[in-house]
Design a protein around this motif. Structure first.
Motif, PDB file in Angstrom:
ATOM      1  N   VAL A 240       0.553  -1.262  -0.003  1.00  0.00           N
ATOM      2  CA  VAL A 240      -0.236   0.384   0.013  1.00  0.00           C
ATOM      3  C   VAL A 240       0.904   1.389  -0.075  1.00  0.00           C
ATOM      4  CG1 VAL A 240      -2.127   1.365   0.991  1.00  0.00           C
ATOM      5  CG2 VAL A 240      -1.975  -1.210   0.602  1.00  0.00           C
ATOM      6  N   MET A 241       1.512   0.878   0.680  1.00  0.00           N
ATOM      7  CA  MET A 241       2.831   2.490   1.153  1.00  0.00           C
ATOM      8  C   MET A 241       3.873   2.661   0.041  1.00  0.00           C
ATOM      9  SD  MET A 241       1.725   3.656   3.147  1.00  0.00           S
ATOM     10  CE  MET A 241       2.863   5.345   3.468  1.00  0.00           C
ATOM     11  N   ALA A 242       3.958   1.776  -1.091  1.00  0.00           N
ATOM     12  CA  ALA A 242       5.257   1.610  -1.985  1.00  0.00           C
ATOM     13  C   ALA A 242       4.586   2.292  -2.755  1.00  0.00           C
ATOM     14  CB  ALA A 242       4.531   0.177  -2.687  1.00  0.00           C
ATOM     15  N   ALA A 243       3.082   3.441  -3.236  1.00  0.00           N
ATOM     16  CA  ALA A 243       3.115   4.432  -4.587  1.00  0.00           C
ATOM     17  C   ALA A 243       3.566   5.393  -3.861  1.00  0.00           C
ATOM     18  CB  ALA A 243       1.213   5.008  -4.372  1.00  0.00           C
ATOM     19  N   SER A 244       4.064   5.313  -2.833  1.00  0.00           N
ATOM     20  CA  SER A 244       4.775   6.730  -1.849  1.00  0.00           C
ATOM     21  C   SER A 244       6.555   6.306  -1.831  1.00  0.00           C
ATOM     22  CB  SER A 244       4.225   7.790  -1.613  1.00  0.00           C
ATOM     23  OG  SER A 244       4.359   6.549  -0.297  1.00  0.00           O
ATOM     24  N   CYS A 245       6.925   5.283  -2.257  1.00  0.00           N
ATOM     25  CA  CYS A 245       8.393   5.386  -1.472  1.00  0.00           C
ATOM     26  C   CYS A 245       9.224   5.582  -2.719  1.00  0.00           C
ATOM     27  CB  CYS A 245       8.222   3.457  -1.203  1.00  0.00           C
ATOM     28  SG  CYS A 245      10.054   2.775  -0.571  1.00  0.00           S
ATOM     29  N   PRO A 246      10.127   6.047  -2.472  1.00  0.00           N
ATOM     30  CA  PRO A 246      11.260   6.375  -3.906  1.00  0.00           C
ATOM     31  C   PRO A 246      11.888   4.682  -4.701  1.00  0.00           C
ATOM     32  CG  PRO A 246      12.159   6.606  -1.369  1.00  0.00           C
ATOM     33  CD  PRO A 246      11.132   6.018  -1.521  1.00  0.00           C
ATOM     34  N   LEU A 247      11.408   3.769  -3.533  1.00  0.00           N
ATOM     35  CA  LEU A 247      12.457   3.050  -4.003  1.00  0.00           C
ATOM     36  C   LEU A 247      11.461   1.656  -4.626  1.00  0.00           C
ATOM     37  CD1 LEU A 247      13.700   0.624  -1.037  1.00  0.00           C
ATOM     38  CD2 LEU A 247      14.667   2.019  -2.009  1.00  0.00           C
ATOM     39  N   THR A 248      10.905   2.717  -4.996  1.00  0.00           N
ATOM     40  CA  THR A 248       9.337   1.919  -6.221  1.00  0.00           C
ATOM     41  C   THR A 248       9.500   2.439  -7.745  1.00  0.00           C
ATOM     42  OG1 THR A 248       7.650   1.124  -4.263  1.00  0.00           O
ATOM     43  CG2 THR A 248       6.940   1.743  -7.153  1.00  0.00           C
ATOM     44  N   TYR A 249      10.604   3.706  -7.695  1.00  0.00           N
ATOM     45  CA  TYR A 249      10.743   4.331  -8.818  1.00  0.00           C
ATOM     46  C   TYR A 249      12.182   4.865  -9.213  1.00  0.00           C
ATOM     47  CZ  TYR A 249       6.126   5.249  -7.412  1.00  0.00           C
ATOM     48  OH  TYR A 249       4.522   5.769  -6.981  1.00  0.00           O
ATOM     49  N   ALA A 250      12.290   4.648 -10.134  1.00  0.00           N
ATOM     50  CA  ALA A 250      13.730   4.324 -10.676  1.00  0.00           C
ATOM     51  C   ALA A 250      14.427   6.386 -11.215  1.00  0.00           C
ATOM     52  CB  ALA A 250      14.295   3.980 -12.813  1.00  0.00           C
ATOM     53  N   PRO A 251      15.309   6.666 -10.701  1.00  0.00           N
ATOM     54  CA  PRO A 251      15.470   8.393 -11.044  1.00  0.00           C
ATOM     55  C   PRO A 251      15.722   8.675 -11.748  1.00  0.00           C
ATOM     56  CG  PRO A 251      17.445   7.275  -9.958  1.00  0.00           C
ATOM     57  CD  PRO A 251      16.316   6.004 -10.272  1.00  0.00           C
ATOM     58  N   ARG A 252      15.232  10.074 -12.182  1.00  0.00           N
ATOM     59  CA  ARG A 252      15.137  10.125 -13.312  1.00  0.00           C
ATOM     60  C   ARG A 252      16.145  11.267 -13.903  1.00  0.00           C
ATOM     61  NH1 ARG A 252       9.271  13.148 -15.406  1.00  0.00           N
ATOM     62  NH2 ARG A 252      11.235  13.095 -17.449  1.00  0.00           N
ATOM     63  N   LEU A 253      17.410  11.602 -12.789  1.00  0.00           N
ATOM     64  CA  LEU A 253      18.598  12.297 -12.982  1.00  0.00           C
ATOM     65  C   LEU A 253      19.315  11.208 -13.246  1.00  0.00           C
ATOM     66  CD1 LEU A 253      18.481  14.388 -10.071  1.00  0.00           C
ATOM     67  CD2 LEU A 253      18.113  14.643 -11.888  1.00  0.00           C
ATOM     68  N   PRO A 254      20.459  11.766 -14.168  1.00  0.00           N
ATOM     69  CA  PRO A 254      21.531  10.383 -14.161  1.00  0.00           C
ATOM     70  C   PRO A 254      22.440  10.454 -13.436  1.00  0.00           C
ATOM     71  CG  PRO A 254      22.151  13.080 -15.184  1.00  0.00           C
ATOM     72  CD  PRO A 254      20.787  12.879 -15.279  1.00  0.00           C
ATOM     73  N   LYS A 255      23.514   9.585 -13.158  1.00  0.00           N
ATOM     74  CA  LYS A 255      24.093   9.432 -11.383  1.00  0.00           C
ATOM     75  C   LYS A 255      25.202  10.744 -11.413  1.00  0.00           C
ATOM     76  CE  LYS A 255      24.113   4.315 -11.791  1.00  0.00           C
ATOM     77  NZ  LYS A 255      25.160   2.877 -11.964  1.00  0.00           N
ATOM     78  N   GLU A 256      25.120  11.340 -11.858  1.00  0.00           N
ATOM     79  CA  GLU A 256      26.805  12.688 -11.957  1.00  0.00           C
ATOM     80  C   GLU A 256      25.655  13.248 -11.262  1.00  0.00           C
ATOM     81  OE1 GLU A 256      25.937  12.436 -16.237  1.00  0.00           O
ATOM     82  OE2 GLU A 256      26.183  11.295 -14.733  1.00  0.00           O
ATOM     83  N   ARG A 257      24.658  13.253 -11.153  1.00  0.00           N
ATOM     84  CA  ARG A 257      23.679  14.489 -10.311  1.00  0.00           C
ATOM     85  C   ARG A 257      22.870  13.782  -9.287  1.00  0.00           C
ATOM     86  NH1 ARG A 257      20.571  16.477 -15.860  1.00  0.00           N
ATOM     87  NH2 ARG A 257      18.825  17.674 -14.679  1.00  0.00           N
ATOM     88  N   LEU A 258      23.388  12.752  -8.626  1.00  0.00           N
ATOM     89  CA  LEU A 258      22.519  12.103  -7.839  1.00  0.00           C
ATOM     90  C   LEU A 258      23.831  11.674  -6.333  1.00  0.00           C
ATOM     91  CD1 LEU A 258      20.472   9.826  -9.151  1.00  0.00           C
ATOM     92  CD2 LEU A 258      20.315  11.376  -8.243  1.00  0.00           C
ATOM     93  N   MET A 259      23.586  12.150  -5.504  1.00  0.00           N
ATOM     94  CA  MET A 259      24.476  11.415  -4.277  1.00  0.00           C
ATOM     95  C   MET A 259      23.857  11.223  -3.068  1.00  0.00           C
ATOM     96  SD  MET A 259      27.755  13.390  -2.829  1.00  0.00           S
ATOM     97  CE  MET A 259      26.899  14.761  -1.318  1.00  0.00           C
ATOM     98  N   ILE A 260      23.810   9.934  -2.220  1.00  0.00           N
ATOM     99  CA  ILE A 260      22.894  10.307  -1.490  1.00  0.00           C
ATOM    100  C   ILE A 260      24.010  10.068  -0.027  1.00  0.00           C
ATOM    101  CG2 ILE A 260      22.477   7.956  -0.072  1.00  0.00           C
ATOM    102  CD1 ILE A 260      20.600   7.144  -2.243  1.00  0.00           C
ATOM    103  N   VAL A 261      23.702  10.652   0.729  1.00  0.00           N
ATOM    104  CA  VAL A 261      24.501  10.863   2.048  1.00  0.00           C
ATOM    105  C   VAL A 261      24.161   9.813   3.870  1.00  0.00           C
ATOM    106  CG1 VAL A 261      25.904  12.109   4.128  1.00  0.00           C
ATOM    107  CG2 VAL A 261      25.076  13.445   1.740  1.00  0.00           C
ATOM    108  N   ALA A 262      24.470   8.737   3.845  1.00  0.00           N
ATOM    109  CA  ALA A 262      24.484   7.767   4.546  1.00  0.00           C
ATOM    110  C   ALA A 262      24.719   8.568   5.700  1.00  0.00           C
ATOM    111  CB  ALA A 262      24.452   6.350   4.260  1.00  0.00           C
ATOM    112  N   GLY A 263      24.447   7.615   7.205  1.00  0.00           N
ATOM    113  CA  GLY A 263      24.548   8.101   8.061  1.00  0.00           C
ATOM    114  C   GLY A 263      23.968   6.914   9.255  1.00  0.00           C
TER     115      GLY A 263
END
Length: 263
Positions: A240-263
């Motif tokens: 039910v919650m997958a509709a609003s989860c980012p893991l459901t969708y592929a990013p529209r930005l190329p990798k060079e414009r993405l960065m995840i800061v984990a912690g």
């Protein structure tokens, strides 16, 4: 009602759930608070507009629209004199909406001094968007069930995109976004829907809101009780919650414009 969100998630199509408004909004300008950043050059003001958002699920529209204060979208804008500049947008975390806290915690004054304009965006049900009797900022985000959470997330993305339209109309040559925790979650979704972004940097983002809530006490006990009463297991709730989860969708930005800061 839940079947609506499952179908949306199964399509893996962001354009079905995260619709972009083509309606122009009238952005109002207000004085900034006394704790706001006071730049040596330029100005800081608070922006607002009445959001045209309607719940994506027609069955939720009347219920969601009852939250009148949440209909007004707020942001704080730091702008240099002269033409609009490349703009860094910042989205706060759960309950952590004060502009002055976020701007200092994530060093926005330093970025402003490097020549960037800054926009600090307020999520739904936070700050001035919370209801008058809300016990704390952000309470309304999670307190009305799974369908409501899905719609709130769609609303957050919808109103941010209207602020992007506003910045583009001012002439901002580039717009990027970063956010922390719940703001990082929203940033992740924006990376999946908005190819206009120069960058998206989710900072310690949530991955699954449902799983996070199940780790919160005492909220977890209410959620588990609700699941039992609804005859729903955790797998179905995640669906039910997958509709609003980012893991459901592929990013529209190329990798060079993405960065995840984990912690």
């Amino acid at each position: 009602r839940f079947g609506f969100y499952k179908d949306m998630a199964d399509s893996h199509d962001t354009t079905r759930f995260f619709t972009r408004s083509r309606q122009k909004v009238s952005v109002r300008h207000h004085p900034a608070g006394h704790l706001a950043h006071k730049p040596k050059e330029g100005r800081v003001e608070v922006l607002s507009f009445e959001s045209p958002f309607q719940a994506v699920n027609p069955a939720m529209r009347e219920q969601y629209a009852r939250h009148r204060r949440n209909r007004i979208a707020w942001a704080e804008h730091w702008r240099h004199d002269g033409p609009a500049r490349p703009t860094i947008c910042l989205i706060h975390g759960f309950v952590a909406d004060p502009y002055w806290i976020n701007s200092r915690f994530l060093a926005m004054p330093w970025f402003y001094e490097q020549g960037y304009d800054v926009l600090l965006y307020t999520l739904p049900f936070h700050g001035r968007r919370q209801e008058a009797l809300s016990p704390f900022s952000g309470h309304g985000y999670f307190s009305h069930g799974f369908s409501h959470i899905n719609e709130t997330i769609a609303h957050a993305v919808h109103d941010f995109r209207l602020y992007m339209d506003y910045l583009e109309d001012l002439g901002a040559p580039q717009i990027g976004v970063t956010g922390i925790s719940l703001g990082g979650f929203t940033t992740s979704l924006l990376a999946a829907v908005e190819d206009r972004l120069a960058f998206a940097i989710p900072n310690v983002p949530l991955a699954s809101i449902l799983d996070l809530i199940l780790e919160w006490s005492p909220a977890s006990e209410f959620i588990k009780t609700g699941l039992r009463l609804a005859g729903m297991d955790i797998r179905e709730a995640r669906h039910v919650m997958a509709a609003s989860c980012p893991l459901t969708y592929a990013p529209r930005l190329p990798k060079e414009r993405l960065m995840i800061v984990a912690g």
